[in-house]
Design an enzyme around this catalytic site. Structure first.
Site, mmCIF file in Angstrom:
data_model
loop_
_atom_site.group_PDB
_atom_site.id
_atom_site.type_symbol
_atom_site.label_atom_id
_atom_site.label_comp_id
_atom_site.label_asym_id
_atom_site.label_seq_id
_atom_site.Cartn_x
_atom_site.Cartn_y
_atom_site.Cartn_z
ATOM 1 N N SER A 157 -3.068 14.449 -6.492
ATOM 2 C CA SER A 157 -4.006 13.859 -7.444
ATOM 3 C C SER A 157 -3.392 13.777 -8.844
ATOM 4 O O SER A 157 -2.393 13.077 -9.038
ATOM 5 C CB SER A 157 -5.310 14.654 -7.427
ATOM 6 N N GLU A 250 -10.806 7.470 0.115
ATOM 7 C CA GLU A 250 -10.795 7.913 -1.281
ATOM 8 C C GLU A 250 -10.732 6.742 -2.254
ATOM 9 O O GLU A 250 -10.075 5.735 -2.002
ATOM 10 C CB GLU A 250 -9.678 8.899 -1.541
#
Length: 304
Positions: A157, A250
């Site tokens: 991330s 996502e």
């Protein structure tokens, strides 16, 4: 609209996660520093409890490199001092997270490679916006590479963003660049302009309930397109071979797809692996078979 049903081909553990997960911090006021500190403590406590189930041999050692706090993970004490080392950068939307919180990734890679993994406890926003954390990471990489071989840098991330940004910064200094980059669910566009930031909100149990532009602003300020904050827009030439792992559920899927295209256009060897039905940062969930298989692939790539 409620959350999308899990795909039937997923493992029982993955389906259970998707059915039971509840996001923490969706209402966090990033201007309230006391609330941010409390969220960090609460999140850390949860991850520490999560990591108590990590199996297999592993040890950890907190220290500092170039004045920056780090935690080194390895299979045993002698391995902590190996000449070859992997650097890990944790996620947490640039605001949350720590090496301990993401220990499952560092331990998983250390166990699979036999190499020590040095996880950097870089400074976080909003107290320390870009490029403070990036500067910390570059200092650590420069110090480590003076006496050891940094064979790879990887992160999840925000940590994937910083992995890429650090490689760019090291290249621009004509310094030693890691031989491989592992980019897990990378968040590399602080302008949040990709299509899936909107189209996949109902499917993403981790990031869908959050406000990515608010976290992006806390980190990048008003210039969210600055390549130091958004390395998707940096000059990516002459970077090392890179592996991108992302899930089809996502909201950052578009970041991964656009980054793969940008790296390929820059002449960088890159592989994009889209895991159908999986969510942001699933690799942290070590009890899920798909997480273990993803770490198998990652470890093989980082040392290939």
């Amino acid at each position: 609209m409620g959350p999308a049903e899990p795909a039937s081909h997923l493992s029982e553990e993955a389906r259970e996660f998707l059915g039971n997960y509840r996001v923490v911090g969706a209402e966090l006021d990033l201007a309230d520093l006391e609330a941010v500190a409390a969220a960090r403590q609460g999140s850390l406590a949860g991850w520490v409890a999560h990591n108590e189930g990590l199996a297999g041999p592993w040890v950890s050692r907190p220290s500092s490199v170039a004045g920056v706090p780090v935690v080194a993970f390895a299979v045993d004490e002698p391995a902590l001092s190996a000449d070859r080392v992997i650097v890990h950068l944790h996620g947490g939307a640039f605001v949350l997270g720590s090496p301990i919180a993401s220990a499952a990734l560092a331990v998983g890679v250390a166990q699979r490679t036999g190499l020590p993994v040095v996880s950097v406890d870089y400074r976080l926003a909003p107290e320390h916006p870009c490029p403070a954390g990036l500067d910390d990471i570059v200092r650590v990489c420069l110090e480590l590479s003076a006496s050891r071989s940094v064979v790879a840098v990887f992160g999840e991330s925000a940590g994937a963003n910083l992995s890429l940004a650090a490689a760019v910064a090291l290249r621009d200094r004509s310094a030693a660049v890691p031989a491989r980059l592992g980019l897990l669910s990378p968040w590399v566009d602080m302008t949040c302009s990709g299509d899936t930031y909107r189209s996949l909100v109902p499917a993403d149990p981790v990031l869908g309930p959050l406000d990515p532009p608010a976290f992006a602003a806390a980190y990048a300020g008003t210039d969210t397109a600055d390549p130091r904050a958004s390395p998707l827009f940096a000059d990516l030439a002459d970077l090392p071979p890179s592996l991108i792992q992302t899930g089809s559920r996502e909201i950052l899927l578009s970041d991964s797809c656009r980054l793969e295209a940008a790296l390929r256009h820059a002449g960088v060897e890159v592989a994009l692996h889209v895991w159908d039905g999986l969510w942001h940062g699933w690799q942290l969930q070590y009890r899920v078979p798909e997480a273990r298989r993803a770490l198998d692939d990652l470890a093989a790539f980082l040392t290939g």
